[in-house]
Structure formats: structure tokens, C-alpha cells
Design a protein around this motif. Sequence first.
Motif: not given
Lengths: 398, 398, 398, 398
Positions: C234-235, C281-283, C288-289, C305, C391-392, C394-398, D82, D85, D327, D330
Motif C-alpha cells: 500500500s502507499g 473495509f474488513v480486518r 491489516k485492513l 491499498n 494519526v490513527q 490503533k490503526s494496524p496499517g500505520v 491510502t 498508508e 465496514t 481503522y
Amino acid sequence: MSTYGKIFRVTTYGESHCASVGAIIDGCPPRDEKDLVHLQSGTERGVTLGTPIGLLVKNEDQRPHDYSETDLYPRPSHADYTYLEKYGIKASSGGGRSSARETIGLLGSFFPLRSYALRLSKPGRVAAGAIAEKYLKLAYGIEIVAFVSSVGKIHLPSFVTSPSGEDDDEAQDALSEEFRHLIKTITREEVDKFSTRCPHPETSERMTQRIIRAKDAQDSIGGTVTCVIRNVPSGLGEPVFDKFEARLAHAMLSIPATKAFEIGSGFKGTEVPGSKHNDAFVRRADGKLGTVTNWSGGIQGGITNGEDIYFRIGFKSPATISQGQKTAQYDGTPGELAARGRHDPCVVPRAVPIVEAMAAIVVLDQLLIQNSRKTAANLLPVLTGLPPSMVQPKSPGV
Amino acid sequence: MSTYGKIFRVTTYGESHCASVGAIIDGCPPRDEKDLVHLQSGTERGVTLGTPIGLLVKNEDQRPHDYSETDLYPRPSHADYTYLEKYGIKASSGGGRSSARETIGLLGSFFPLRSYALRLSKPGRVAAGAIAEKYLKLAYGIEIVAFVSSVGKIHLPSFVTSPSGEDDDEAQDALSEEFRHLIKTITREEVDKFSTRCPHPETSERMTQRIIRAKDAQDSIGGTVTCVIRNVPSGLGEPVFDKFEARLAHAMLSIPATKAFEIGSGFKGTEVPGSKHNDAFVRRADGKLGTVTNWSGGIQGGITNGEDIYFRIGFKSPATISQGQKTAQYDGTPGELAARGRHDPCVVPRAVPIVEAMAAIVVLDQLLIQNSRKTAANLLPVLTGLPPSMVQPKSPGV
Amino acid sequence: MSTYGKIFRVTTYGESHCASVGAIIDGCPPRDEKDLVHLQSGTERGVTLGTPIGLLVKNEDQRPHDYSETDLYPRPSHADYTYLEKYGIKASSGGGRSSARETIGLLGSFFPLRSYALRLSKPGRVAAGAIAEKYLKLAYGIEIVAFVSSVGKIHLPSFVTSPSGEDDDEAQDALSEEFRHLIKTITREEVDKFSTRCPHPETSERMTQRIIRAKDAQDSIGGTVTCVIRNVPSGLGEPVFDKFEARLAHAMLSIPATKAFEIGSGFKGTEVPGSKHNDAFVRRADGKLGTVTNWSGGIQGGITNGEDIYFRIGFKSPATISQGQKTAQYDGTPGELAARGRHDPCVVPRAVPIVEAMAAIVVLDQLLIQNSRKTAANLLPVLTGLPPSMVQPKSPGV
Amino acid sequence: MSTYGKIFRVTTYGESHCASVGAIIDGCPPRDEKDLVHLQSGTERGVTLGTPIGLLVKNEDQRPHDYSETDLYPRPSHADYTYLEKYGIKASSGGGRSSARETIGLLGSFFPLRSYALRLSKPGRVAAGAIAEKYLKLAYGIEIVAFVSSVGKIHLPSFVTSPSGEDDDEAQDALSEEFRHLIKTITREEVDKFSTRCPHPETSERMTQRIIRAKDAQDSIGGTVTCVIRNVPSGLGEPVFDKFEARLAHAMLSIPATKAFEIGSGFKGTEVPGSKHNDAFVRRADGKLGTVTNWSGGIQGGITNGEDIYFRIGFKSPATISQGQKTAQYDGTPGELAARGRHDPCVVPRAVPIVEAMAAIVVLDQLLIQNSRKTAANLLPVLTGLPPSMVQPKSPGV
């Protein structure tokens, strides 16, 4: 990265001992380009087609690895160490695309290898630049001539200093009449009469002696190249980040072993008061405006004014010398590195065609960019109703 | 054209008297950038978002047209004539984005206008470069300090020359111990203690006198700025056309009124034999390789080697002077042009933060490019089975 | 112009019948690249050095001029006429670097010529892209697989349409389960089992018949290629003008004979209401999302993504056909042009490796750009004190 | 990154709720550009100066943070996830420079904000493109008109299909006479008569009903925009990587919410046999060559042939809908996200001026590039002695 230019674009490849060195030239105006060798594409019957021109030079000096002595040592002031730092790997035979003898990686692509081997005798003109030069000569009568202006401390005489009555800090320098005449008239034929490529017999002879002394001492010596570009139209160069001199400096400092660049009066000009340094305007024979002096070197505000462009480039003394050098191995162990074989103690004369070639590439690229604007503007109706401070209606140059 | 950089990119706009001058910074690494003024986008709560940062500076000196005197004359060594030649039109108030006083067109975008007005007193640091500088300091501890090294013929002492016994042509120059210490230790705070920005009390005092003499004579005087960049990682810069020093020269010569650039030993280095000029390697305290001398100015083969980078830029004497100048009008009629008002006789001290800002922009852009390669290479398995001449297994630097 | 990419850069040269066709690859991460043929520089012992890689393909089909029949006629829907309009000159043998059979000018540089001759049998993978692909696979496990999804009106089944009770205008389309499975699992080995490169036996057989009918009619037929890229981080992609899909479309439409591009749901997606088209979205299993559906084709807001990227390209029917065509000569005289020899009635299967190669080049270039930012950001201290909307935490993606 | 174009260059900045959104236009041919608002630089007395034009749009909808509901959820098919990310941080108010409502980040710079607020009523033409359009119209008579060609499954009638006697797979499609007439004659005035911007009364009425149904269902719907460019000179576009259609696709897919692009016959053209699809040449009234049909959409081999250029772009259904969506947050927690407020169910009509603006930018940039070559070639002597297959001496188009 390995590409120079925005419209006339040169992309090169090659290390010192790889299979071949080459270049792709993109954006060349189509038409007559006979008698160029090593062309792979983009031409037919000696005529360029406008499509990319592939140039190829076989590397006849391709050797898998014969530098065993330098396996342990990064050569001082070479690129062995920095390439390794950059890529984590390097060609076994040296610093890759740069530095001293390996310069062939760059030079070769411009420079038919045969000429490189011939060294101080008359080399052929550099291929990629030659195409640009030919166009510039044919379409605009532009002349580009470079020559050696110093070797070590031996300088071709150029400035004269008149002591000021009041204060040493205001002693005044000026380009000598002799030097100004040289800039206006020098040709490649005259330059190539001298093995040093310094077109001043007495200075050339002293340079030759200086080079011999360096050779006898198993040492090396640097020098400077001065280049003049005549008949460049006014209006080339872009404000701010693409000033003509900024792109010229960029191109010149991409030549291996260069350390310095100055345009027009250069560093010396920083010492000349504005009242002397300003180039007053005067009506020329053709009715356009010209300048009485030319401290600016043909460029004002980053844009050419139609006067001769001249600049000077400094080349350091070659890093490869035959005498032993105390230095450290890759792992830090101190020791002495001795280069084998014979090495050229002064490369400045051989840099002359490279400087001319790069200059041609810069001028053609800027010319093509300005052409696009000029043509676009010419298609619009003439502007009316503007104050004279915006469009000078009587200006002979508009 | 008006954009500099490949990944960290600055695009500017603005002429001398337009509504505002500004810039867009693209490619800035996201994170902490508090306390910057005039930001339009790309930040929130003092943190940069990674998206383009819009900077805006209102032009408080916006005047529709008050240069009536110059309506007839293209000012000598200004860009009035060349802009007109380039575009067929120009802003009524001057040469547009370039040349002498109009430099505000460029400077303004970096330079909060307030600081410009304050002139020789302490201006704030330049905005676009400030963002780059802040990142470089925070992430790498990189320090960039520039200072005035000459005004006219008054030079900060740097080289010492030892006459050679045999031949004047081989008298040897070296950087003085004092100058080398200065390069290693100078800070912005020390520089800013001097109104001349020359951090050498005696020389600074002589410079001040020189500037006063120029002012009294309704004349102007140029000078040079030296800049040092410390703690730059090895490996920055790209072979061939994007050598580190080539892009640095490009950036520096895009600053108005510059005429010359040299890196490391520069023009002086062309006179020093290879045996003296080569920078021998030595193991540093941290186990990596360093060099004993630093004639190279921190760059070899176009790539940084981890040593201090230092370079010098020449600024011509300002073209705007109060005394009358004999020159020609746009239509070629000879006459005398006298500038009105008071003009700054020496702009070199004010150029110092611009040089630092441009240096920061070059370093950050090259750093981001090298990061992309380095990260990419690190993701691959370690290479095995190569001869030591390609990957030095014991090299402390790999 | 002839260069693609910002950090990983490919520059090509060559017309249909010139001495050779070739490419220079710049910016390749250094390391292991064995078994590539025709390399001129940039590698040693099968390892890339980071410096430009020169690729060369000899043109074995080099003919000075054998198209006498077309000397009078610009071939319809070829580039004969447009090249002449552009450059005022063209290669005698055809439209130069483009159009139908001459595609070899581009293809050749990627495509070992031998493979081109083999045509529908198994060609080698395309050279320039192969280097990018190899890196992507090795460092990220990225898989790129393209296949033929239609020939003329014969389409590989992909969408299913459920009639809506209320209104025909709202009948709903969805990707078939079978097609979604194909996207997730298809491999190059499976694709290459079919001479049509359509990995669906029944459809492939119908396509073969369709191609035979075109051949029998001395006619030609076009088709589409679908490509999937799996495991892209992603990114990648830049906001605004360098969105991932914008650069992908640019690259794909630089392949000769292409007329259309769509990413994810493409044109069909314009008919699907937002409530169905949004990818919830889904875990995912790895924390990750991810998204439940993937109408977006792995890209949102121009940035990847992490989901599979898939896209489709349309290739027009080849312009070179054996049957006579009523058209006009260069001078406007009406007449009939008949191509000689045998011509390939359908080139779509041969386009498959080109699509994969261009896709690899786009992904690697974007990856290198994002690497530079990511690495730069990672060197800064962790940000604190920001609201969760920025900045989330708890976000698993960061 | 945030810059588009090589000579005519647009750089933009701005997020949804920042202080202002803006752009810098570089490389604009100087001359008459009255009546443009929000100009910061590069113009005087309504005339462009050739220097960068700074455009500024104040963001009247600047809100620090009012999207509390979406603090927990990345909105499906938006860029929230995104951007996070990519940068590790995002603007608190949304996905930054992209996606659905936030498109103002891009649109705003072109689009005076007032017009954006007016939405479906007549917005002003987009600023950056407007400058390009004005030049193209004035200097070349180039006309650019876009219109809505579908909303959901409601399509403006364009193709007619004639069943083939032999085989359904060869049923033949052709552009309807009505559609071809539309392409040749449609004007912006006619388009703007319809709130849907679909200039076909019956279809427009059906589209309006479709949009109302989407709104009533708290849902959204996508569609397509078709654009025609008339009077473009032949010879624009560059071989290989900068084909005209490749750069056009790049530009169009940089508009938010686009998913598909096709030029000329597009995907439909892949189904039409070469014998029908080839555009036969014919002498036009002005003596130049034209084509009988125009499946190519005015481009052959990547270069314009002087015929009308037409292309179609697909816009997905807006991601922001009022109905609740299942959905994940985060942190992966499943839940339901409901957007507040009212949202535009169909943005396609508002995309029409954006498409026109981007088209103008692409054409002007390519025109300036071709100008530079054309002018350069014209300065050389006429080529003689070449075979007619290289330079057609009787060709009316050379």
C-alpha cells in the motif's frame, strides 16, 4: 540521472571495461547529418529522421580485471570508495562511470575510442555534441571553440591590473585587449595546431615543460579550459531555476575531474565595482542593441543577450599517479599504494572537445525550448495599447 | 523551468511588483514543522502532511509603475533587455523575475519580505530551504553554514602559499590551518554576529569600510560566499549528469547575480600537483574510512564521501548604482541613465541565507533519491560469491 | 520523449530496419540479475552494479528498402502519414518507431528478436521489464500476470448481470465468481499453455477459430488483455498528477495499437451505484485492513491499498491486412493499396508479455519513489500529541 | 508529482480545508489574457508576461474538523486509508488531495470556488485550462467541447450494430450518423443548455430521472464524459513513451474518480476487423490528406493526423452516500458508517469543464514541444537527393 536535457536529450551508459559504451540522443531536429560513425538508429542515407539516434562505441580496452593491486585499496581521490558506498557494490576494475582513467565510461560515449587512444594528437570531435554542433552551425552560424587557458600555475595572459592611486583594495582588473581579441576570433583549427591546445605559442611551450616536469616526477597537474560560444540568439535560458548559466554550470561540472566554473568575469568580476562592471548598451551596426563591454559573458538575468558567451572550467590534477601514495586499505589498514604502468600527467588538452560538446548540447536544448515559446507567441495578434515600459515599440530587438 | 528538484521539488512564482510571491514545495517528508509562517496548505497543527506545501508572501512593495526613468533605457547589466528579447514583453516595473533589486521575485518566495526589508540586520531564515534544513538537522544532524568570504578585493584569509625552491610555477598552496578550523566549527550564530556575515573580526571591519567607500562613490561592489555542509551521508549524487557538485552548481547559479562556483579546492586546486592534491584515506575513530586532507570538498566521482562539503560562489557587483551611466535607450539613442533613490552597494551578506537554503534543497533532494535505492537494495538477499574487488567484505563502509 | 520513469528509467531507440534496437535502463537497484542476454554495461558476473544497463538487440530483419508498393501510399491507420507530418521526413521502410509490423522498433528493445520471430509460441520475457519483474518478485513477492481476455467479440466470461425488478436501467453487474478466482490465482505458466494466451479452454478455442476466420478473409482482428498485479504494498502512487492509475494508463497507451484502458471496474463500474460499488473495509487475517470487494482495482485516491491491482487494455485490429484497400496516395490520387506477403491477423497474444513488462516498470518506479519518502519519514521521531483523526493510533496499517 | 506538463506546466497545492488552494502555471506563451481572476503574478494589464502565473483560490469552506463520525472509520472507496498508508499521517478532515468531496483539493485550483458551490448550474470555466484554451482558440482555432455521454446505464446513443449474416461474433458496429454529426458540431453553449450536460434532450431527461432515483435512494451513480478536440494540427505527440493518447490518458486519469479512458473507437474498436477499422485516406478540399472514417480518433502511431480527436472517460459512482454502510474501523472493529448531510448523487456533469481544461493543457504542452522541433527543422536547408519513400515530394502535407 544518466540523462541530460529537456528536449534535446542525451542518455549514456558504460563503465570502463564493459562490452561497449553508448548513448541515445533524443529530440534531434531531423535533417542532414552525414559522416557520423557508429550510428545504430535514427538515420538513413546520412539524414537524421527526428527519432532517437543510437550511438555505439565498442570498448576495445575491455578487460575483465587487471587491477589486482587496487583490490585492497580504494584509490585516493578516485570514485572507488564512493561508488561502493553508494551502491554497496562496484565494477571490479575501478570506480565505474567516473574518475580519472575510467572517465572513458563517459567520454567514450561522446568520443570515438580511436580518438581517445590518439590522445594529444587531433581527436575527432565528440559524437553526441557533434550532432548538436552541426545543427547549430548550419541553422544559426553558432561557433563553439574551447582552448586550454592554464596548466598548473602557467596561465594564458588574460587580465591586466591597473593599480588604483588611492587604495590597493581598489586596484582594477580588466580583460586584456589581446584576450578579448582571442575570444572574438579563435578557431578550432588554430587551437588544434598546439599539442597543449593553448593557442598562445609562448604559454603553450611553458605548459609543455610543466607537463614534462609532472611526468618526470611521476606526478600529475591540472588546469583550466576556456570556452567561447559566438552567434547565440538572444532570449535563451529560463528565469529562476533554469538560467542559462545554471544549466551550463550543471553540464560542465558533469564532466569528470571538474571542480570549478565561472561565466564572464566570474570570480574576478566580484572585485570590480558596478560602475566598471556594468555593460553599457550601444547601437550595433545591424541596428540591434549590443554592449560596449561584456563582463556579463553574454548572459543577463539568466538569459542570453546576443553577445559572446565565454566561461572557464577548472580540472583538478589527475588522481592516478605513478609514485607511491601512503593511504589506507578498504579495511582501514595503512599502507602504500603504487599505480602500475604509465599515466597521463595532464588531461586538460583532451578535455577541450568534451567541453565543446557539452556546450553544444546545452545551447541546442535551450534553443529548442525558446523556439517553442517564440513560435507560440508569434502566432498571436500583435499587442496594442500597452505602455512603452512593457513593450518598447521602437526597440530594434523585439 | 521554474521548478527545482526531482523528489523534493520547489516551484516559485512572482515578479518584483506583483500581488504576491510564492512557492509550492512538493515531496516533503511528512512530520514536524512548527513555527513556519505564510503556509497555505500541506500542514495541520504544525505538522507537514506530505502533500504539497503552499507558501505565500504578500508583496508589500507592490507598485504599479514608478520607474519612469527607465522606460527609455534598458538598465545596463540588468535583465530588462533580455526579458524583452525572450518574451517580446516585460513587466513595466523592471526585468521581472531576475536581476538586482528585482531579485525579490525569487528571494521573496524563500524570504519573508520583512527580512528582506531589514536587509543587513538579522533576517529570518529562508522558508522553503528552512523546511529542508529542519528535516536534515533532525534526521541526520546535517549542518549548513554559509558566510561571506570576500567583498571586492578584501578576502578572508584561507590559502597559504609556500614558494617552491626550484620553480615559481610550482609554488605550493594549501588551505590555512585557521581556515580549515573555521570550516569544521563555524556556526550560524557566529556568522550572524557580524553585519557583514564574515566571521573574522579584522576582515569584517575592512569589508565594512570597503562597502562604505562604494556607497560614498554611488557605486557598488561584489564578493563571494563560502558554504560548508557537515554530516552528509556518503553515497549521495548520481554518476554522469547528476553528479552532486553538478546539481549544486546548478542550484547556486540559479541565485541572481552569481557568476562563479567552485567546490573543494576549486580553481586553486587545478594548480596543485596530484601527489599533494589526492586525499589519502585513513581509518576514522568510528571505524569507517575518512580522508586526511579534503581537497575534494567531500565529493569524489560526483558522489559524497562523508567528509565536509564546502564550496564558494561569486556574486557580481550590483548593477543598480546611483551614479549616472552612459548607455543607450531601447531605440539605440545614446544618453545617460541615472538611477533614483538609494541602493544597497553590496548584497553579499544578504545572500548568505539564500545560499544555505538552496544547499539544503539540493542535499534533501539527493538524499531522497539515494534513499530510494538504498532501501531497495537492502530488501535483497546479501550477495555472495563475488570477488573482493567488487564487494569488499571487510570494508567498514558497506 | 523516449524515456519512461522518474527513478527507474527506460530510454529506447530503434526503427524497424535500423542496425539495432536497444535501451538504456537507469536507476536499477544493484544486485543479482543473472542470465540476461545482450547486456552491454551495468553488470558484472551476473550482478547489476546500479549504473545504467545498456541492452542491445541486433536487428536481423534489417532491410534497406523493400516496401516499394507503399512508396506511393501512406498505409491507412499506420503512422506513415503522421511521422511525415511530424518530422517532414521518415524512414523509407515504414512509419518508424510505431504502428503495426514496425512495432518491432519498440518491442524489440524489450523483446529478444528471436522471440518476436517465434511469435505465438513461447517468447522469452521482455528484457527491460524482466529486470524490474525480477526485483519485484525477489524483494516483495510481487506477481504480474497478463492474459488475453477477448479477441473480437469473443470475451472471456467475467461479468454477470442480475436484472433489477424495478427498472432495466438498474440491472446490476458483478464480476463473476469464476473471474475473481482467475484474478487471484492465474499464473504465467497457465497462460502460456494456450496459444491464444487466454486461460479458458472453451473461450480460447473460439478465439482460435475467430483468428483463423480473420486470416482466411485476409483481414485482421483486435482484442483485449487483462493484467493483474498481486502483493503490491500500500502507499504507491502520488496525489494529483501522478496517481498510480494515471501513470499506468500512460505506460499502457504507449504500447503500439492500444486504444483503451480501464482499471478495476472501469467503464462497467460507472453503471454500478455507489452503495454496491464501494469497497467496504474488513480486518484481514494478518491484522491489516483489506476490502471485501475490489471494484477499485487496488487503488483509491490514486494510491495503492494493498489489494490486487487489475486492469484491461484494448488493442485495435492490426492495420496491415492482405486484402486490397481503397485509399489515396501521398499526393491525393485515389487508388488501391494491397499489402504483400503474409501478415499476422491478431497480435493480442503477443502483446501479453509487453503489458507485463510495462506494468513491472511502472510498479518499480513508483515503489522507488515511495521508498524515498517512507525511509525519510522513518528517520524522524514518532509524532505525539496529534488528534486520532490525523494519526490513527490503533490503526494496524500505520 | 504535483506537476503536469513538460513546457506548459501546472503545479497545484491544497487540501479540502486548508487556507487556500492554488496553482502555478509555467511556460505560458506571453500575450493577451484579460478577465481572469485570482491572479497573483505573471500578468500585467490583462496581458501574460511569459513568466509563471500564480493562481490563488481562497478556500471558503475551510473547517478545522467537523467529520467526527469518520474519525473511527476510513470511508469505503475514499482515500482516507491510502493516504494514511502512504504518509503515516493525514489531514484530520479527510483524504486530503483526493477522493469524492475532497476533490476540491484538485478542482479548486482550476475551478473558482464560487463555481464549485454553484454545482450543477453553469460554473465558470476552469482557470488553468482556461488560459491554455484561450491560447489554442486564438492561435489555432482549436475547439474543445466535452459532454456527458452516460449516467449509469443511460447512454447517449452512439453506436449502431448491423448483425452479420454469417456469425454473431462478427456483427458489426459503427458510430451512428447522429453521433458523428454531434462530434463535428457540438458547442459548449449547446452542452450548457442541459443541467445534465448531455446535449440530447430525451437522453438528458432520462439521466435526470436516474439521478433523482439515486438521490431518493440515498445512493449515487457514475457515468461517462465524451470530449472532442477540433482543429488540432497534425504532428503533435512523440513516438514511444509520449504518444499523444498516452499523455491524454495520463491527464484524464489524474482527475479524481476516473476509472477508464478510451480514444477513438476504444474498446469497441477491438471488435471491428481491420478492413473496416482502417481509416482510408482521401484528398480534402484544402488539398491535404484526410481520412474517410475516423476510428483512430485523430491519432495514428501516437501522433495527431489533423482529424477530430475524441475520447471518453469513465467516472465511478461517488463514494460518499447518505445511506449507512457496513465496514470496519481503522482498528478493524466492524461497524456501520453513515455519512451526514446531503451529498451530490452524480458528479459527472460537473466533471465536464475539468475534462476540457485538462485536454487543453495536454494539447498546448504537446503543441509547444512540436513547435520547437518544427521551427528547428524549418531553419535548415531543404533536403535534396532523397528517395520519394523518405520525403514525398508531392505530398500536400509536408
